[in-house]
Design a protein around this motif. Structure first.
Motif, PDB file in Angstrom:
ATOM      1  N   LYS A 515     -29.010   5.662  32.316  1.00 33.42           N
ATOM      2  CA  LYS A 515     -29.946   4.876  33.110  1.00 33.42           C
ATOM      3  C   LYS A 515     -29.981   5.366  34.549  1.00 33.42           C
ATOM      4  O   LYS A 515     -28.952   5.780  35.084  1.00 33.42           O
ATOM      5  CB  LYS A 515     -29.524   3.393  33.078  1.00 33.42           C
ATOM      6  N   ILE A 516     -31.172   5.329  35.155  1.00 33.83           N
ATOM      7  CA  ILE A 516     -31.313   5.620  36.581  1.00 33.83           C
ATOM      8  C   ILE A 516     -31.268   4.277  37.313  1.00 33.83           C
ATOM      9  O   ILE A 516     -32.197   3.470  37.210  1.00 33.83           O
ATOM     10  CB  ILE A 516     -32.632   6.345  36.886  1.00 33.83           C
ATOM     11  N   ALA A 519     -32.689   5.734  43.074  1.00 33.80           N
ATOM     12  CA  ALA A 519     -32.958   7.075  43.604  1.00 33.80           C
ATOM     13  C   ALA A 519     -33.922   6.938  44.768  1.00 33.80           C
ATOM     14  O   ALA A 519     -34.944   6.243  44.677  1.00 33.80           O
ATOM     15  CB  ALA A 519     -33.548   7.993  42.521  1.00 33.80           C
ATOM     16  N   TYR A 542     -37.602   8.942  41.726  1.00 33.51           N
ATOM     17  CA  TYR A 542     -36.980   8.759  40.409  1.00 33.51           C
ATOM     18  C   TYR A 542     -37.349   9.872  39.430  1.00 33.51           C
ATOM     19  O   TYR A 542     -36.594  10.173  38.488  1.00 33.51           O
ATOM     20  CB  TYR A 542     -37.400   7.415  39.808  1.00 33.51           C
ATOM     21  N   PHE A 545     -35.076  12.731  37.957  1.00 36.96           N
ATOM     22  CA  PHE A 545     -33.881  12.308  37.227  1.00 36.96           C
ATOM     23  C   PHE A 545     -34.194  11.761  35.841  1.00 36.96           C
ATOM     24  O   PHE A 545     -33.274  11.462  35.062  1.00 36.96           O
ATOM     25  CB  PHE A 545     -33.114  11.258  38.048  1.00 36.96           C
ATOM     26  N   GLN A 546     -35.475  11.649  35.512  1.00 40.15           N
ATOM     27  CA  GLN A 546     -35.820  11.198  34.164  1.00 40.15           C
ATOM     28  C   GLN A 546     -35.280  12.157  33.114  1.00 40.15           C
ATOM     29  O   GLN A 546     -34.870  11.746  32.021  1.00 40.15           O
ATOM     30  CB  GLN A 546     -37.347  11.075  34.032  1.00 40.15           C
ATOM     31  N   CYS A 548     -32.561  13.672  33.230  1.00 38.73           N
ATOM     32  CA  CYS A 548     -31.101  13.605  33.145  1.00 38.73           C
ATOM     33  C   CYS A 548     -30.631  12.640  32.066  1.00 38.73           C
ATOM     34  O   CYS A 548     -29.511  12.767  31.549  1.00 38.73           O
ATOM     35  CB  CYS A 548     -30.514  13.168  34.486  1.00 38.73           C
ATOM     36  N   VAL A 549     -31.470  11.655  31.737  1.00 40.00           N
ATOM     37  CA  VAL A 549     -31.080  10.627  30.776  1.00 40.00           C
ATOM     38  C   VAL A 549     -30.794  11.269  29.415  1.00 40.00           C
ATOM     39  O   VAL A 549     -31.592  12.068  28.907  1.00 40.00           O
ATOM     40  CB  VAL A 549     -32.169   9.549  30.649  1.00 40.00           C
ATOM     41  N   VAL A 577     -28.663   8.753  45.078  1.00 43.40           N
ATOM     42  CA  VAL A 577     -28.983   8.504  43.683  1.00 43.40           C
ATOM     43  C   VAL A 577     -27.779   7.896  42.993  1.00 43.40           C
ATOM     44  O   VAL A 577     -26.628   8.241  43.292  1.00 43.40           O
ATOM     45  CB  VAL A 577     -29.422   9.812  42.977  1.00 43.40           C
ATOM     46  N   LEU A 579     -26.628   6.915  38.936  1.00 44.38           N
ATOM     47  CA  LEU A 579     -26.922   6.991  37.515  1.00 44.38           C
ATOM     48  C   LEU A 579     -25.823   6.290  36.727  1.00 44.38           C
ATOM     49  O   LEU A 579     -24.644   6.379  37.091  1.00 44.38           O
ATOM     50  CB  LEU A 579     -27.034   8.454  37.060  1.00 44.38           C
TER      51      LEU A 579
END
Length: 582
Positions: A515-516, A519, A542, A545-546, A548-549, A577, A579
């Motif tokens: 989850k983010i 950011a 944001y 970083f999508q 990165c999930v 940021v 996470l």
């Protein structure tokens, strides 16, 4: 350089918990090395635990010291990562540092350069000692920006690879997640010694505690009898008499006719204590039982081995018809340790004895109570701890081994608040946990556990609710990064070529980014866990970083193009940021 004297760090029962910002630790080490320092001893680099009764005077079970590697053996980020990067930067300077002494060059009112230069090597440390303002300096015809209270390291006298005030390392939020949220307890009430029970002996006057216990136990009973005439005025509606006891410490539980009348305790600064309050006595014989408890022994100070503990008096009773009774030189009975210790209740074999009850009969919020339960070792390999916030004071045992003293009832005193890294550090500067227990979690080593049927025994001295004791695992719940857009970063530690800084985040082995949480590229506020957007914020913060999930790790360049453009042109910006890992 021996750094223990800088900090005086420890976790003191009843004291707020000290910490030291990583920016200041790095600054102090870099400053020392810039001044020709050659050896740094971090006290400590790896935290630990005072198992058993090994802790010093009024020292908690935790022995963490805000260390880069914490009590649980996990990295304490960002301090661990920030010092790792410092060591890497210093290593690059080794050829020059080990060859010559530095040349000191003034760069301004509070700015200096320490230059180590030979025919084949050059390294420089650019220092800004101003605690309020950053400064632009000119070093060898090149301009450099120095953050306040910071040192920049230039392994080639040209390229900044590290600044002590700019943390590029990942920060981590550690969570304590229940794995056993409620045990099936049994309780056993210890005896309040009130007479000539097995193991007692008598003596005229008061004896020092360590002299009798040989430090084999925390506990020593002092007992005497007081006869009250039926014609005493307080029995006919007057004020109860006042019992006053002076003790050399450290904790005193006062029992009158088997009932707890009160508890007093000292502190590291003042271990001596005084109990003085009205007590309820009855006509005839009254049993006064005083349980004196030590909380570790002193390990520093002038002739600390001669410091006394226990009740040395005077002990007086005032408010009687005939005035004051001085009980100090009366005949006293003594009993070393508790009955539960005699029965060896903490150990598996001994725990089979005792009058254990459970269910509706389970004792809660009662003094001198033993609790026991069994549990299976939780799955996984994350560190384990007991959450003892619902209990008062006592000791804990797992499979017969003591994991230390607990004392959640002793709340931390002092002044806490946000801590500025800049400026000379003192042990009172950065404090936490005010109004909370000095220690809430107690390390349970997995190496002490069996797969099945582990015995947990808790001794409670003053009263608590065992139903709220939980076993928790310590894990990384979230990872954060705070990266300035001019954060020092190089292509490699061999090629000192500046590159665009990156936010590098990763979860522990076996976990992924799920989850983010936050950011913001611009002027974000706060720190890991309390971030907020500032007046300048890139709307697409944001987006990068999508991707990165679902991954164990990811990297994102900190540049305007990454976040859809520059949200506030002409100004310095930062990425913050957070996470979630699971």
């Amino acid at each position: 350089m021996w750094t223990e004297n800088w900090s005086g760090w420890y976790t003191e029962w009843g004291g707020s918990v000290p910490y030291r910002p990583p920016e200041d630790v790095a600054f102090s080490v870099a400053r020392f090395l810039a001044n020709s320092g050659s050896f740094v001893n971090y006290y400590m680099y790896h935290g630990g635990t005072n198992f058993g009764r090994t802790a010093g005077l009024f020292m908690a079970s935790s022995y963490d010291y805000d260390a880069p590697l914490d009590e649980w053996g996990l990295t304490h980020d960002p301090k661990w990562g920030h010092l790792r990067d410092l060591h890497s930067a210093v290593k690059l300077c080794e050829p020059a540092l080990t060859a010559v002494d530095p040349e000191l060059i003034s760069l301004g009112k509070n700015q200096e350069a320490y230059v180590f230069q030979t025919k084949t090597a050059c390294a420089a440390f650019l220092a800004n000692y101003d605690t309020q303002n950053g400064a632009e300096v000119n070093f060898w015809n090149v301009k450099y920006w120095l953050e306040r209270w910071s040192i920049s390291i230039l392994p080639d006298c040209k390229t900044v690879v590290y600044n002590t005030a700019k943390i590029g390392a990942q920060d981590s939020q550690m969570w304590m997640i229940p794995v056993i949220d409620g045990f099936s307890w049994q309780s056993h009430n210890d005896e309040v010694t009130i007479g000539y029970a097995n193991g007692t002996f008598s003596h005229e006057g008061l004896w020092e505690q360590k002299f009798l216990t040989y430090d084999k136990t925390d506990y020593l009973w002092y007992m005497t009898n007081v006869d009250i005439d039926a014609n005493e005025g307080f029995l006919k509606g007057g004020k109860n008499p006042t019992l006053t006891i002076d003790s050399s410490g450290h904790v005193l539980h006062v029992f009158i006719n088997g009932q707890l009348a009160g508890t007093v305790y000292g502190s590291l600064a003042t271990p001596q204590i005084k109990f003085s309050q009205q007590v309820k006595l009855v006509a005839g014989a009254n049993k006064i039982s005083l349980l004196s408890a030590t909380v570790g022994l002193p390990n520093v100070g002038v002739h600390f081995d001669t410091w006394s503990a226990g009740i040395l008096g005077p002990v007086t009773l005032t408010g009687l018809n005939k005035g004051t009774l001085d009980l100090t030189k009366w005949e006293w009975s003594y009993k070393v340790g508790l009955k539960g210790e005699d029965l060896d209740l903490p150990n598996p074999a001994g725990s089979a004895s005792g009058n254990w009850v459970q269910g509706a009969q389970l004792a809660k919020n009662q003094p001198l109570t033993w609790y026991k339960t069994t549990f299976d070792a939780p799955a996984g390999n994350e560190p384990l701890a007991l959450d003892m916030i619902s209990m008062g004071k006592g000791q804990m045992y797992v499979n017969g081994a003591s994991i230390g003293r607990h004392w959640a009832a002793n709340k931390a005193r002092g002044k806490c608040g946000d801590c500025d890294y800049a400026g000379t550090y003192t042990e009172t500067k950065c404090r936490s946990k005010c109004g909370e227990p000095s220690q809430q979690y107690y390390h349970v080593p997995r190496s002490w556990l069996k797969p099945k049927g582990n015995l947990l025994v808790v001794l409670e001295e003053i009263g608590g609710d065992p139903s709220k004791i939980a076993m928790v695992r310590r894990t990384v719940g979230a990872v954060c990064a705070d990266i300035d857009d001019d954060q020092p970063e190089v292509k490699s530690w061999k090629e000192l070529v500046p590159v665009t800084p990156k936010a590098k985040l990763w979860c522990p082995e076996g976990q992924t980014i799920t989850k983010i949480i936050f950011a913001s590229y611009g002027w974000p506020q706060g720190r890991c866990g309390t971030y907020q957007q500032g007046k300048c914020h890139a709307q697409k913060s944001y987006d990068p970083f999508q991707g990165c999930v679902g991954k164990a790790a990811c990297e994102v360049e900190v540049a305007p193009a990454t976040f859809g453009g520059d949200p506030c042109p002409g100004s310095k910006k930062r990425l913050s940021v957070q996470l979630q890992c699971s």
